[in-house]
Motif scaffolding. Structure first.
Motif, PDB file in Angstrom:
ATOM      1  N   CYS A  10       0.845  -1.188   0.000  1.00 15.68           N
ATOM      2  CA  CYS A  10       0.000   0.000   0.000  1.00 15.68           C
ATOM      3  C   CYS A  10       0.883   1.242   0.000  1.00 15.68           C
ATOM      4  O   CYS A  10       1.185   1.815   1.048  1.00 15.68           O
ATOM      5  CB  CYS A  10      -0.928  -0.025   1.205  1.00 15.68           C
ATOM      6  SG  CYS A  10      -2.138   1.299   1.207  1.00 15.68           S
ATOM      7  N   GLY A  11       1.321   1.648  -1.161  1.00 14.89           N
ATOM      8  CA  GLY A  11       2.161   2.818  -1.298  1.00 14.89           C
ATOM      9  C   GLY A  11       1.360   4.037  -1.685  1.00 14.89           C
ATOM     10  O   GLY A  11       0.128   4.035  -1.675  1.00 14.89           O
ATOM     11  N   VAL A  12       2.063   5.090  -2.066  1.00 12.41           N
ATOM     12  CA  VAL A  12       1.406   6.346  -2.418  1.00 12.41           C
ATOM     13  C   VAL A  12       0.495   6.177  -3.627  1.00 12.41           C
ATOM     14  O   VAL A  12      -0.647   6.657  -3.636  1.00 12.41           O
ATOM     15  CB  VAL A  12       2.465   7.436  -2.701  1.00 12.41           C
ATOM     16  CG1 VAL A  12       1.791   8.715  -3.180  1.00 12.41           C
ATOM     17  CG2 VAL A  12       3.297   7.710  -1.452  1.00 12.41           C
ATOM     18  N   MET A  16      -3.540   6.711  -3.752  1.00 10.23           N
ATOM     19  CA  MET A  16      -4.119   7.698  -4.668  1.00 10.23           C
ATOM     20  C   MET A  16      -5.216   7.073  -5.519  1.00 10.23           C
ATOM     21  O   MET A  16      -6.285   7.665  -5.715  1.00 10.23           O
ATOM     22  CB  MET A  16      -3.026   8.299  -5.549  1.00 10.23           C
ATOM     23  CG  MET A  16      -2.089   9.257  -4.822  1.00 10.23           C
ATOM     24  SD  MET A  16      -0.851   9.971  -5.937  1.00 10.23           S
ATOM     25  CE  MET A  16      -1.895  10.849  -7.101  1.00 10.23           C
ATOM     26  N   VAL A  17      -4.959   5.872  -6.041  1.00 14.72           N
ATOM     27  CA  VAL A  17      -5.962   5.190  -6.860  1.00 14.72           C
ATOM     28  C   VAL A  17      -7.207   4.883  -6.031  1.00 14.72           C
ATOM     29  O   VAL A  17      -8.345   5.060  -6.485  1.00 14.72           O
ATOM     30  CB  VAL A  17      -5.382   3.894  -7.471  1.00 14.72           C
ATOM     31  CG1 VAL A  17      -6.488   3.047  -8.097  1.00 14.72           C
ATOM     32  CG2 VAL A  17      -4.332   4.230  -8.508  1.00 14.72           C
ATOM     33  N   PHE A  18      -6.998   4.426  -4.775  1.00 14.00           N
ATOM     34  CA  PHE A  18      -8.125   4.109  -3.903  1.00 14.00           C
ATOM     35  C   PHE A  18      -8.971   5.361  -3.642  1.00 14.00           C
ATOM     36  O   PHE A  18     -10.212   5.318  -3.722  1.00 14.00           O
ATOM     37  CB  PHE A  18      -7.606   3.536  -2.586  1.00 14.00           C
ATOM     38  CG  PHE A  18      -8.691   3.178  -1.611  1.00 14.00           C
ATOM     39  CD1 PHE A  18      -9.302   1.935  -1.654  1.00 14.00           C
ATOM     40  CD2 PHE A  18      -9.108   4.090  -0.643  1.00 14.00           C
ATOM     41  CE1 PHE A  18     -10.308   1.607  -0.755  1.00 14.00           C
ATOM     42  CE2 PHE A  18     -10.113   3.770   0.256  1.00 14.00           C
ATOM     43  CZ  PHE A  18     -10.708   2.522   0.196  1.00 14.00           C
ATOM     44  N   VAL A 312     -11.350  -1.396 -10.959  1.00 12.86           N
ATOM     45  CA  VAL A 312     -10.542  -2.525 -11.438  1.00 12.86           C
ATOM     46  C   VAL A 312      -9.101  -2.359 -10.978  1.00 12.86           C
ATOM     47  O   VAL A 312      -8.454  -3.322 -10.542  1.00 12.86           O
ATOM     48  CB  VAL A 312     -10.600  -2.619 -12.974  1.00 12.86           C
ATOM     49  CG1 VAL A 312      -9.713  -3.746 -13.474  1.00 12.86           C
ATOM     50  CG2 VAL A 312     -12.030  -2.864 -13.434  1.00 12.86           C
ATOM     51  N   LEU A 313      -8.578  -1.151 -11.057  1.00 12.36           N
ATOM     52  CA  LEU A 313      -7.192  -0.905 -10.648  1.00 12.36           C
ATOM     53  C   LEU A 313      -6.999  -1.113  -9.149  1.00 12.36           C
ATOM     54  O   LEU A 313      -5.938  -1.564  -8.719  1.00 12.36           O
ATOM     55  CB  LEU A 313      -6.786   0.528 -11.029  1.00 12.36           C
ATOM     56  CG  LEU A 313      -6.573   0.777 -12.522  1.00 12.36           C
ATOM     57  CD1 LEU A 313      -6.267   2.245 -12.773  1.00 12.36           C
ATOM     58  CD2 LEU A 313      -5.458  -0.095 -13.069  1.00 12.36           C
ATOM     59  N   VAL A 314      -8.015  -0.805  -8.350  1.00  9.62           N
ATOM     60  CA  VAL A 314      -7.920  -1.051  -6.906  1.00  9.62           C
ATOM     61  C   VAL A 314      -7.708  -2.540  -6.649  1.00  9.62           C
ATOM     62  O   VAL A 314      -6.857  -2.940  -5.856  1.00  9.62           O
ATOM     63  CB  VAL A 314      -9.188  -0.543  -6.181  1.00  9.62           C
ATOM     64  CG1 VAL A 314      -9.251  -1.102  -4.757  1.00  9.62           C
ATOM     65  CG2 VAL A 314      -9.211   0.974  -6.144  1.00  9.62           C
ATOM     66  N   THR A 315      -8.484  -3.368  -7.342  1.00 11.91           N
ATOM     67  CA  THR A 315      -8.335  -4.814  -7.187  1.00 11.91           C
ATOM     68  C   THR A 315      -6.977  -5.273  -7.682  1.00 11.91           C
ATOM     69  O   THR A 315      -6.330  -6.137  -7.082  1.00 11.91           O
ATOM     70  CB  THR A 315      -9.446  -5.552  -7.954  1.00 11.91           C
ATOM     71  OG1 THR A 315     -10.715  -5.086  -7.492  1.00 11.91           O
ATOM     72  CG2 THR A 315      -9.360  -7.054  -7.735  1.00 11.91           C
ATOM     73  N   PHE A 316      -6.517  -4.709  -8.778  1.00  7.14           N
ATOM     74  CA  PHE A 316      -5.254  -5.143  -9.382  1.00  7.14           C
ATOM     75  C   PHE A 316      -4.054  -4.709  -8.537  1.00  7.14           C
ATOM     76  O   PHE A 316      -3.144  -5.488  -8.272  1.00  7.14           O
ATOM     77  CB  PHE A 316      -5.132  -4.580 -10.794  1.00  7.14           C
ATOM     78  CG  PHE A 316      -3.846  -4.945 -11.475  1.00  7.14           C
ATOM     79  CD1 PHE A 316      -3.570  -6.255 -11.811  1.00  7.14           C
ATOM     80  CD2 PHE A 316      -2.906  -3.975 -11.770  1.00  7.14           C
ATOM     81  CE1 PHE A 316      -2.387  -6.604 -12.438  1.00  7.14           C
ATOM     82  CE2 PHE A 316      -1.711  -4.302 -12.397  1.00  7.14           C
ATOM     83  CZ  PHE A 316      -1.457  -5.623 -12.735  1.00  7.14           C
ATOM     84  N   MET A 317      -4.033  -3.448  -8.095  1.00 10.16           N
ATOM     85  CA  MET A 317      -2.891  -2.917  -7.372  1.00 10.16           C
ATOM     86  C   MET A 317      -2.869  -3.358  -5.916  1.00 10.16           C
ATOM     87  O   MET A 317      -1.807  -3.449  -5.301  1.00 10.16           O
ATOM     88  CB  MET A 317      -2.886  -1.386  -7.459  1.00 10.16           C
ATOM     89  CG  MET A 317      -2.756  -0.861  -8.879  1.00 10.16           C
ATOM     90  SD  MET A 317      -2.882   0.948  -8.994  1.00 10.16           S
ATOM     91  CE  MET A 317      -1.326   1.432  -8.244  1.00 10.16           C
ATOM     92  N   LEU A 318      -4.056  -3.604  -5.346  1.00 11.02           N
ATOM     93  CA  LEU A 318      -4.136  -4.054  -3.956  1.00 11.02           C
ATOM     94  C   LEU A 318      -4.726  -5.460  -3.945  1.00 11.02           C
ATOM     95  O   LEU A 318      -4.036  -6.426  -4.188  1.00 11.02           O
ATOM     96  CB  LEU A 318      -4.969  -3.057  -3.146  1.00 11.02           C
ATOM     97  CG  LEU A 318      -4.297  -1.687  -3.003  1.00 11.02           C
ATOM     98  CD1 LEU A 318      -5.293  -0.620  -2.573  1.00 11.02           C
ATOM     99  CD2 LEU A 318      -3.133  -1.765  -2.029  1.00 11.02           C
ATOM    100  N   ASN A 319      -6.017  -5.573  -3.687  1.00  8.50           N
ATOM    101  CA  ASN A 319      -6.698  -6.853  -3.814  1.00  8.50           C
ATOM    102  C   ASN A 319      -8.195  -6.640  -3.677  1.00  8.50           C
ATOM    103  O   ASN A 319      -8.665  -5.522  -3.482  1.00  8.50           O
ATOM    104  CB  ASN A 319      -6.198  -7.878  -2.780  1.00  8.50           C
ATOM    105  CG  ASN A 319      -6.271  -7.343  -1.354  1.00  8.50           C
ATOM    106  OD1 ASN A 319      -7.262  -6.728  -0.964  1.00  8.50           O
ATOM    107  ND2 ASN A 319      -5.214  -7.564  -0.589  1.00  8.50           N
TER     108      ASN A 319
END
Length: 461
Positions: A10-12, A16-18, A312-319
């Motif tokens: 969980c970086g910057v 930001m995306v979240f 979609v990016l939240v799921t991809f970058m985090l879970n």
């Protein structure tokens, strides 16, 4: 917070995306309600509210069509994205994987065959479910505040649980039923707020809260049927990747709205101009006569587009757990923003605090608690271990591991998404320990085709 997904934690950039996804999701609900309350001059020369739910539904589907452009970019440039596998070219074509199968080694794997033509036409079925659910929710939104609307959308989890347990024969665990039970309590509380705040009677503005609550819950029921069909589509041997599924649902929804529902609503009797249910010519006139209305609709369209992409990016970058957290935050941010608009910007829009708002606040707390119980044992969840705040309930979590990417499919939030209007259908709430076990067993045997009720993660809008 929850563990990392495909990224490095969980970086910057992840934060930001979240945050941007939360802003876009909140914007979806708020702009939808504001549009219904805005006024403009129609073709009859009268100033009136822009109560055009079918037009908003059409705008939502057009916003979803933009996912086809994103799908094309992902395939063309081999962009890492959840649900896609960019392998070696086979017959000069690049395929894609079922949702949930993407991983860091995908580029070295054989590419799957492209979707057959019949799959594109099959996707009209979930689109019709989405269309019906969206229309019901939009009609319900005419009669209730947007904060109540957003919370009532959570009733989809109740119908999903019933559908899985009694129809799909995929048994839920005890703690899940307890979580669902608390969600039932929250829906009763929030529905009571909508009805009692208006004394159960239609006010001078013609709003009927009981009707609105009923329509939104009916929309959630239809949405759960959509989830079931989408899950079947995404767990087939030849499965639709997420952006394509979103885009094709948007395409078919646009076609049906424009060429079936609009002519039908124009022909049937109703309260709109000319005695019709919804007059498209009056809609065009009202849009042309109000620049603020045009700007608000543009914001509505953008919020749908960006929420589909960012979720979609939240799921991809985090879970997927973070996606659930995202959806759980939306009722809070929607209500908070609505109160801020009323007290600090303009009383023409937004929502004021009343004596019944305390009961609504309690309903929100119960909703979040019930979802946290259902989500166990993932991050942000609550385990039932006999504490007083768990009503001294205990539950068995044996075999469930926090942080397991597949187990994280247990999470729920949707409304959708639903996405109803803002659900991103690349995920479904149909994942239980039973389906997880079946899926793993099938993987060991060489594929998903033996999983009769396989699933791909979970989220509510």
């Amino acid at each position: 917070m929850g563990g990392s997904g495909h990224g490095n934690g969980c970086g910057v950039s992840e934060i930001m995306v979240f945050v941007l996804a939360l802003i876009a999701g909140t914007g979806c609900s708020l702009t939808s309600k504001v549009l219904l309350d805005m006024e403009s001059v129609g073709m009859d020369g009268e100033m009136k509210k822009f109560e055009k739910p079918l037009f908003q539904t059409l705008g939502m589907f057009v916003g979803m069509v933009s996912a086809l452009f994103m799908h094309a970019l992902v395939i063309m440039f081999k962009i890492p994205f959840p649900g896609y596998k960019h392998g070696k070219k086979t017959s000069n074509r690049v395929g894609y994987s079922s949702v949930g199968e993407a991983n860091a080694d995908d580029e070295e794997e054989e590419a799957q065959e492209p979707l057959p033509v019949w799959m594109y036409f099959l996707l009209i079925i979930p689109s019709l479910f989405d269309l019906a659910a969206t229309a019901l929710c939009m009609l319900g939104l005419l009669h209730v505040e947007v904060s109540i609307y957003q919370m009532l959308r959570g009733s989809a989890i109740i119908f999903v649980a019933i559908l899985k347990h009694f129809v799909l024969k995929d048994k839920l665990r005890k703690f899940m039923w307890i979580g669902v039970g608390w969600n039932v309590v929250s829906i009763i509380l929030v529905g009571a707020v909508a009805i009692m705040s208006a004394d159960g009677e239609a006010g001078d503005d013609g709003k009927k809260p009981m009707l609105g609550v009923s329509l939104i819950i009916a929309g959630a029921l239809v949405q759960s049927l959509q989830y079931a069909f989408e899950e079947k589509v995404m767990s087939m041997d030849v499965s639709a990747p997420p952006l394509l599924l979103i885009g094709m649902e948007g395409f078919w929804g646009t076609v049906v709205c424009a060429f079936v529902l609009y002519p039908l609503c124009y022909a049937l009797p109703g309260a709109d101009v000319g005695g019709t249910m919804e007059n498209p010519y009056d809609t065009i006139a009202m849009m042309q006569n109000s620049k603020p209305l045009q700007n608000m609709f543009f914001l509505y369209f953008l919020s749908i587009f960006f929420y589909n992409m960012l979720a979609v990016l939240v799921t991809f970058m985090l879970n997927s757990v973070w996606h659930a957290i995202l959806d759980n935050f939306r009722p809070i941010t929607v209500w908070g923003t609505d109160l801020f608009i009323f007290y600090y910007i303009t009383t023409s829009f937004g929502e004021k605090w009343t004596v019944w708002s305390w009961l609504q606040l309690a309903g929100m707390a119960v909703l979040l608690y019930g979802t946290a119980v259902y989500n166990a044992p993932n991050s942000g969840s609550i385990k039932l271990q006999g504490e007083w705040y768990n009503c001294f309930c205990t539950a068995d979590y044996e075999g469930l591991e926090e942080g397991d990417e597949e187990q994280q499919g247990l999470v729920s939030g949707r409304e959708e998404e639903g996405a109803a209007p803002y659900q991103s259908p690349y995920q479904s709430p149909f994942m239980t320990p039973n389906t997880l076990a079946k899926r793993r067993a099938a993987e060991k045997e060489g594929g998903f085709k033996k999983v009769s009720k396989g699933t791909r993660g979970g989220s509510f809008a």
